[in-house]
Design an enzyme around this catalytic site. Structure first.
Site, PDB file in Angstrom:
ATOM      1  N   GLU A 261       6.831  19.571 -24.788  1.00 38.77           N
ATOM      2  CA  GLU A 261       6.279  19.825 -23.450  1.00 38.77           C
ATOM      3  C   GLU A 261       6.976  21.006 -22.780  1.00 38.77           C
ATOM      4  O   GLU A 261       6.366  21.737 -21.996  1.00 38.77           O
ATOM      5  CB  GLU A 261       6.381  18.577 -22.563  1.00 38.77           C
ATOM      6  CG  GLU A 261       5.658  17.349 -23.097  1.00 38.77           C
ATOM      7  CD  GLU A 261       4.168  17.268 -22.714  1.00 38.77           C
ATOM      8  OE1 GLU A 261       3.689  18.111 -21.939  1.00 38.77           O
ATOM      9  OE2 GLU A 261       3.495  16.340 -23.209  1.00 38.77           O
TER      10      GLU A 261
ATOM     11  N   ASN B 171      -3.063  20.076 -19.899  1.00 37.71           N
ATOM     12  CA  ASN B 171      -3.507  19.345 -21.090  1.00 37.71           C
ATOM     13  C   ASN B 171      -3.531  20.209 -22.343  1.00 37.71           C
ATOM     14  O   ASN B 171      -4.043  19.775 -23.385  1.00 37.71           O
ATOM     15  CB  ASN B 171      -4.897  18.754 -20.849  1.00 37.71           C
ATOM     16  CG  ASN B 171      -4.864  17.691 -19.773  1.00 37.71           C
ATOM     17  OD1 ASN B 171      -3.886  16.965 -19.654  1.00 37.71           O
ATOM     18  ND2 ASN B 171      -5.923  17.619 -18.982  1.00 37.71           N
TER      19      ASN B 171
ATOM     20  N   HIS C 255       4.031  10.828 -28.763  1.00 40.92           N
ATOM     21  CA  HIS C 255       3.199  11.697 -27.922  1.00 40.92           C
ATOM     22  C   HIS C 255       3.542  13.185 -28.068  1.00 40.92           C
ATOM     23  O   HIS C 255       2.666  14.015 -28.313  1.00 40.92           O
ATOM     24  CB  HIS C 255       3.316  11.251 -26.464  1.00 40.92           C
ATOM     25  CG  HIS C 255       2.577  12.123 -25.498  1.00 40.92           C
ATOM     26  ND1 HIS C 255       1.201  12.151 -25.435  1.00 40.92           N
ATOM     27  CD2 HIS C 255       3.016  13.027 -24.582  1.00 40.92           C
ATOM     28  CE1 HIS C 255       0.819  13.026 -24.504  1.00 40.92           C
ATOM     29  NE2 HIS C 255       1.900  13.569 -23.973  1.00 40.92           N
TER      30      HIS C 255
ATOM     31  N   GLU D 112      -6.073  16.849  -9.535  1.00 44.61           N
ATOM     32  CA  GLU D 112      -6.680  17.130 -10.824  1.00 44.61           C
ATOM     33  C   GLU D 112      -8.186  17.305 -10.749  1.00 44.61           C
ATOM     34  O   GLU D 112      -8.949  16.574 -11.395  1.00 44.61           O
ATOM     35  CB  GLU D 112      -6.347  16.005 -11.826  1.00 44.61           C
ATOM     36  CG  GLU D 112      -6.609  16.439 -13.260  1.00 44.61           C
ATOM     37  CD  GLU D 112      -6.112  15.413 -14.271  1.00 44.61           C
ATOM     38  OE1 GLU D 112      -6.047  14.227 -13.959  1.00 44.61           O
ATOM     39  OE2 GLU D 112      -5.805  15.833 -15.382  1.00 44.61           O
TER      40      GLU D 112
ATOM     41  N   ARG E  18      -5.370  21.975 -12.831  1.00 44.06           N
ATOM     42  CA  ARG E  18      -4.359  21.093 -13.393  1.00 44.06           C
ATOM     43  C   ARG E  18      -4.656  20.754 -14.853  1.00 44.06           C
ATOM     44  O   ARG E  18      -3.760  20.396 -15.611  1.00 44.06           O
ATOM     45  CB  ARG E  18      -4.287  19.821 -12.559  1.00 44.06           C
ATOM     46  CG  ARG E  18      -3.174  18.910 -12.975  1.00 44.06           C
ATOM     47  CD  ARG E  18      -2.837  17.978 -11.827  1.00 44.06           C
ATOM     48  NE  ARG E  18      -1.896  16.973 -12.246  1.00 44.06           N
ATOM     49  CZ  ARG E  18      -1.236  16.192 -11.402  1.00 44.06           C
ATOM     50  NH1 ARG E  18      -1.423  16.327 -10.116  1.00 44.06           N
ATOM     51  NH2 ARG E  18      -0.390  15.301 -11.848  1.00 44.06           N
TER      52      ARG E  18
ATOM     53  N   LYS F 295       1.402  11.521 -11.185  1.00 39.98           N
ATOM     54  CA  LYS F 295       0.497  10.639 -11.915  1.00 39.98           C
ATOM     55  C   LYS F 295       1.256   9.402 -12.359  1.00 39.98           C
ATOM     56  O   LYS F 295       2.305   9.498 -12.991  1.00 39.98           O
ATOM     57  CB  LYS F 295      -0.035  11.344 -13.156  1.00 39.98           C
ATOM     58  CG  LYS F 295      -1.171  12.295 -12.894  1.00 39.98           C
ATOM     59  CD  LYS F 295      -1.795  12.611 -14.228  1.00 39.98           C
ATOM     60  CE  LYS F 295      -2.868  13.666 -14.134  1.00 39.98           C
ATOM     61  NZ  LYS F 295      -3.432  13.904 -15.478  1.00 39.98           N
TER      62      LYS F 295
ATOM     63  N   LYS G  30       5.391  23.310 -13.938  1.00 35.88           N
ATOM     64  CA  LYS G  30       4.432  22.245 -13.673  1.00 35.88           C
ATOM     65  C   LYS G  30       4.164  22.141 -12.173  1.00 35.88           C
ATOM     66  O   LYS G  30       3.017  21.951 -11.744  1.00 35.88           O
ATOM     67  CB  LYS G  30       4.929  20.901 -14.230  1.00 35.88           C
ATOM     68  CG  LYS G  30       3.901  19.796 -14.019  1.00 35.88           C
ATOM     69  CD  LYS G  30       4.120  18.576 -14.874  1.00 35.88           C
ATOM     70  CE  LYS G  30       3.001  17.559 -14.590  1.00 35.88           C
ATOM     71  NZ  LYS G  30       3.181  16.300 -15.313  1.00 35.88           N
TER      72      LYS G  30
ATOM     73  N   HIS H 237      -4.125  13.796 -28.409  1.00 42.00           N
ATOM     74  CA  HIS H 237      -4.553  12.426 -28.131  1.00 42.00           C
ATOM     75  C   HIS H 237      -5.387  11.867 -29.276  1.00 42.00           C
ATOM     76  O   HIS H 237      -5.283  10.683 -29.610  1.00 42.00           O
ATOM     77  CB  HIS H 237      -5.357  12.359 -26.834  1.00 42.00           C
ATOM     78  CG  HIS H 237      -4.511  12.395 -25.599  1.00 42.00           C
ATOM     79  ND1 HIS H 237      -5.013  12.739 -24.360  1.00 42.00           N
ATOM     80  CD2 HIS H 237      -3.194  12.133 -25.408  1.00 42.00           C
ATOM     81  CE1 HIS H 237      -4.047  12.696 -23.466  1.00 42.00           C
ATOM     82  NE2 HIS H 237      -2.929  12.331 -24.071  1.00 42.00           N
TER      83      HIS H 237
ATOM     84  N   HIS I 199      -3.272  18.638 -25.635  1.00 42.17           N
ATOM     85  CA  HIS I 199      -3.422  17.191 -25.466  1.00 42.17           C
ATOM     86  C   HIS I 199      -4.731  16.639 -26.012  1.00 42.17           C
ATOM     87  O   HIS I 199      -4.808  15.464 -26.345  1.00 42.17           O
ATOM     88  CB  HIS I 199      -3.275  16.816 -23.989  1.00 42.17           C
ATOM     89  CG  HIS I 199      -1.839  16.773 -23.548  1.00 42.17           C
ATOM     90  ND1 HIS I 199      -1.008  17.880 -23.600  1.00 42.17           N
ATOM     91  CD2 HIS I 199      -1.064  15.757 -23.078  1.00 42.17           C
ATOM     92  CE1 HIS I 199       0.194  17.541 -23.152  1.00 42.17           C
ATOM     93  NE2 HIS I 199       0.190  16.266 -22.836  1.00 42.17           N
TER      94      HIS I 199
ATOM     95  N   ARG J 259       0.819  -1.230   0.000  1.00 34.82           N
ATOM     96  CA  ARG J 259       0.000   0.000   0.000  1.00 34.82           C
ATOM     97  C   ARG J 259       0.847   1.272   0.000  1.00 34.82           C
ATOM     98  O   ARG J 259       0.430   2.310   0.530  1.00 34.82           O
ATOM     99  CB  ARG J 259      -0.971   0.016   1.178  1.00 34.82           C
ATOM    100  CG  ARG J 259      -1.930  -1.162   1.160  1.00 34.82           C
ATOM    101  CD  ARG J 259      -3.111  -0.958   2.077  1.00 34.82           C
ATOM    102  NE  ARG J 259      -3.884  -2.188   2.151  1.00 34.82           N
ATOM    103  CZ  ARG J 259      -3.666  -3.162   3.027  1.00 34.82           C
ATOM    104  NH1 ARG J 259      -2.725  -3.025   3.939  1.00 34.82           N
ATOM    105  NH2 ARG J 259      -4.393  -4.253   2.993  1.00 34.82           N
TER     106      ARG J 259
END
Lengths: 376, 376
Positions: A194, A253, A275, A245, A249, A152, A235, A260, A256, A130
């Site tokens: 980025e 994106n 990407h 998020e 946040r 993330k 960031k 995507h 993105h 955990r």
């Protein structure tokens, strides 16, 4: 001026998240100091290093050696390189390797590699017992400026990319800018998209600085270290405002949503589009779409396009090799994107360079017309 | 006096964890109200109900119906009953089912079942889209008094039980005491061991109350609701002090170190020993060992043994059917237990009824002699 910049010490960015705050160290040759830096923060720790075959050949001996000199015992778990490694199968393999080494909660799992290794390893570190200590040693530009901040982690499933994971903050990030010398030109450039993104989100001065200094960022001088540090700080500032998020946040994106859709439309075939390249085209489209919606000037859109073109990044849909699907199909990919909330189209749009914002309820019909025009 | 107790309203325990605080509702017939209670807290939600074949037959229609009446659309994911379901394989199945239903982060995953379903479902809810809303509808006594509080979720691997998971707090727990009427006597009794544990940890008055009222707890009157509420409150108090198990929370392991060793020694064969039975014997041993170490009186150990015997729980190692391994082997199982920290033996010992404490550096030689004497 030495490799780490004028002062000879690494740049340090602090990601401020209360009791989950941590440092990102940035500089050339830092892998040699990794053992000392980790031992200073996690005394008595043992560690599993998770990496891929390519990165292992280049950097695993140096990292293992550095840790060993600092008295840190390690085991290495080496996975196949590539996006397919972000799977339940390899997650289970990493978990089993960490447990098999009998590491305890206070021990550490270290990700040595790019975004794939970082995302998978962070997820594993977040779920074994955990939650164990997690340390990142990112070796790609994308990983240094993106996945090293924000916590993330995750894997892909047949239902989509990054749909399964946890928020897991590292205890320390060691970004050795020397590792970027072994990247291909194309991979470095993709990561640079980025970097430029942070300027476009909310740092117009940084974008202007990049326009003037990008050659030195690419060639590996002190400007590279500086660009990475500013990116991480940019960031970190957004993430500190919205760790889980639920709001701001989403600005990260920028580029993105279109990006995507293009990645999905090319079936994630990296021969056609990686990407960062999708993000580059997506950012250009976001600026052009903002101009079309009378939110920003066309001059700003063209300035973004010019910079992307200068550094050698794709910036329009026709730059994607091979055939793309029609506008209707692209819109479907956009609607399926996980950033869509309850069917409304949410985009990151802009009022100009460094003035991005979250636009909710963007009419699908406008997006469709825009895509039609830009696919010509 | 109606089924929910004198007042006709459920008992409500608040688990106080700052912004992760939530309510546990306890009372008979609550499944009928589940839809209203969930809709009030999570407006506009859609839900996946995860359950097992046995529980589905008994309670899934009632729960689905209640949610439907409150305007909550549901899909059901039904798994095989049994401990083997706590695996990576079934985790992947639940994740895929939730994603396949196109649920978003603000939607809910509901666990309808005992500890296995709760642990697995909570883990899945914690990792799909990096965390969705989680609601528990526990249907066993063990799940109502143990896994409904504390946010521990997880699965088993070949390396051991519960070694992989996340901390994931539910948004709401609905403990319908009526579901316990369908449990076997043995399963109810095993859950009762954890109820008694809360008295032994730090609530001597509650233990005395149980000595006087256990028959009514077993038969299902208002004392049952009361015992569950006090148990949840007792656990909530410990968890609120130590959400991520870095200190005090270890008290909840009273009886578990000896208990886990016995479970491992019987190869987790539920025909011989189930978890609660292991805990019962473990608690009796912890009290007797504390007496042997001159920490507590032998009278208190005998009082614990008497109560466990009265309610029909096993309380000594010879109560385990079939042969047990020798003391050396049992000590090995104890040393492998995940609560062992860096090789030192940590036990929860006691100074008397309701006066337990965390004992670090317990000499292995003392434990070995004690096991030898008690295996006779």
């Amino acid at each position: 001026m030495n490799a780490m910049g004028a002062t000879g010490v690494p740049e340090v960015v602090t990601v401020g998240l209360g009791e989950r705050s941590y440092h990102i160290l940035i500089g050339k040759g830092l892998i040699e100091r990794a053992g000392t830096e980790i031992a200073a923060r996690l005394p008595g720790v043992r560690a599993a290093i998770v990496t891929d075959g390519n990165v292992a050949a280049a950097w695993l001996p140096a990292l293992t050696d550095s840790l060993s000199k600092a008295g840190i015992e390690t085991v290495a778990i080496t996975l196949p390189p590539g996006e397919k490694t972000k799977s339940f199968e390899h997650l289970e393999q990493v978990v089993d390797g960490v447990l098999g080494a009998r590491l305890e909660r206070r021990d550490a799992v270290i990700a040595l590699g790019g975004g794939v290794i970082g995302d998978l390893t962070g997820f594993a570190a977040g779920i074994v017992r955990r939650g164990m200590n997690f340390v990142q040693v990112p070796t790609s530009l994308l990983a240094q400026v993106d996945s090293s901040v924000g916590g993330k982690t995750g894997i892909n499933t047949p239902r989509g990319k990054n749909l399964v994971g946890v928020f897991m903050q590292p205890k320390l990030v060691i970004a050795d800018t020397g590792t970027l010398d072994t990247l291909s030109e194309r991979e470095f450039r993709a990561g640079y998209a980025e970097v430029a993104k942070y300027g476009l989100i909310d740092r117009p001065d940084f974008f202007a600085w990049l326009e003037a200094n990008w050659q030195e960022v690419f060639s590996g001088g002190p400007a590279r270290t500086r660009a990475i540090a500013v990116s991480c700080q940019a960031k970190a500032d957004v993430v500190a405002r919205d760790e889980f998020e639920t709001g701001d946040r989403a600005l990260l994106n920028l580029g993105h949503t279109f990006g995507h859709a293009l990645e999905a439309a090319t079936a994630y075939d990296s021969a056609r589009l990686v990407h960062g390249e999708g993000v580059a085209i997506g950012m250009a489209l976001a600026h052009r779409f903002s101009a079309r919606m009378n939110l920003a000037s066309l001059d700003d859109a063209e300035r973004v396009e010019r910079h992307l073109r200068d550094v050698g990044l794709p910036w329009r849909m026709s730059d994607v090799p091979g055939e793309l699907p029609g506008a209707e199909r692209l819109l479907e990919y956009i609607s399926q994107d996980k950033k869509v909330s309850r069917g409304a189209l949410t985009f990151i749009l802009t009022r100009g360079i460094g003035q991005s914002f979250i636009a909710k309820d963007v009419p699908a019909s406008e997006v469709l017309s825009f895509l039609r025009e830009n696919l010509l």
